[in-house]
Design a protein around this motif. Structure first.
Motif, PDB file in Angstrom:
ATOM      1  N   ALA A 280     -50.332  29.059  10.674  1.00 54.64           N
ATOM      2  CA  ALA A 280     -51.132  28.842   9.459  1.00 54.64           C
ATOM      3  C   ALA A 280     -50.384  29.318   8.214  1.00 54.64           C
ATOM      4  N   LEU A 281     -49.717  30.474   8.315  1.00 55.58           N
ATOM      5  CA  LEU A 281     -48.949  30.981   7.175  1.00 55.58           C
ATOM      6  C   LEU A 281     -47.801  30.034   6.825  1.00 55.58           C
ATOM      7  N   LEU A 282     -47.101  29.533   7.835  1.00 56.50           N
ATOM      8  CA  LEU A 282     -45.995  28.603   7.578  1.00 56.50           C
ATOM      9  C   LEU A 282     -46.504  27.282   7.007  1.00 56.50           C
TER      10      LEU A 282
ATOM     11  N   ASN B  46     -36.089  26.741   3.459  1.00 59.33           N
ATOM     12  CA  ASN B  46     -36.250  27.930   4.294  1.00 59.33           C
ATOM     13  C   ASN B  46     -37.535  27.892   5.106  1.00 59.33           C
ATOM     14  N   VAL B  47     -38.599  27.360   4.543  1.00 62.56           N
ATOM     15  CA  VAL B  47     -39.844  27.235   5.302  1.00 62.56           C
ATOM     16  C   VAL B  47     -39.643  26.259   6.458  1.00 62.56           C
ATOM     17  N   LEU B  48     -39.045  25.117   6.181  1.00 65.15           N
ATOM     18  CA  LEU B  48     -38.794  24.147   7.244  1.00 65.15           C
ATOM     19  C   LEU B  48     -37.919  24.754   8.347  1.00 65.15           C
ATOM     20  N   ALA B  49     -36.920  25.533   7.947  1.00 61.95           N
ATOM     21  CA  ALA B  49     -36.047  26.177   8.929  1.00 61.95           C
ATOM     22  C   ALA B  49     -36.828  27.156   9.800  1.00 61.95           C
ATOM     23  N   MET B  50     -37.716  27.921   9.181  1.00 57.74           N
ATOM     24  CA  MET B  50     -38.506  28.884   9.954  1.00 57.74           C
ATOM     25  C   MET B  50     -39.497  28.167  10.864  1.00 57.74           C
TER      26      MET B  50
END
Length: 171
Positions: free
Chosen positions: A65-67, A85-89
């Motif tokens: 949910a956070l991502l 960076n979000v996509l990578a995480m």
């Protein structure tokens, strides 16, 4: 905002999930209640740091949910580096939690961003995700190559969160 970011970075460096949550809550509340003074990308960066911290602490109940929220915020008003960076995480988390379809979809979007925007660097989390997918596929040479491309030091598993917040500071 500056004091809140310092608290967030200190929490990440100390690997103190509660300090990260407290700083994140303050930063997010402040950024949402001051529309005229909203800092672009702040919410995305903070949510990414919080998701990364929760993930590395094994508190996976809210990581997805956070991502998801971090990606939505990054797409709306964050700098490209935060979206990347979000996509990578997302790719890393989904790789480690055995969700290969979602992991590959996020990784493909991240690689497309890297091709489109030559000024972006590959996030370490994307390389970790590639290594994980290679290991799952029993491709040991591929995993080794992906890990060799990772150039991040210090702070163990919290390093992706620290990178995300540092990127926010440079945006």
């Amino acid at each position: 905002v500056t004091i809140g970011l310092v608290r967030l970075i200190l929490g990440i460096k100390a690997e103190d999930a509660q300090a990260v949550d407290d700083a994140a809550d303050g930063l997010l509340a402040g950024n949402r209640t001051m529309p005229g003074n909203r800092v672009p990308g702040l919410s995305a960066g903070v949510l990414l740091a919080q998701a990364s911290t929760h993930f590395w602490q094994g508190r996976n109940d809210d990581v997805g949910a956070l991502l998801h929220e971090a990606l939505k915020e990054a797409e709306r008003d964050g700098p490209r580096v935060l979206e990347l960076n979000v996509l990578a995480m997302v790719a890393l988390v989904d790789s480690l939690l055995s969700r290969p379809h979602h992991a590959e979809e996020a990784a493909a979007r991240a690689r497309a961003m890297l091709r489109k925007h030559g000024d972006l660097s590959t996030p370490p989390a994307l390389e970790f995700a590639a290594a994980t997918r290679s290991l799952i596929a029993a491709d040991l040479p591929g995993a080794a190559q992906a890990l060799e491309r990772v150039s991040i030091s210090g702070n163990g598993g919290f390093a992706p969160a620290l990178v995300a917040v540092q990127d926010l500071g440079q945006a």
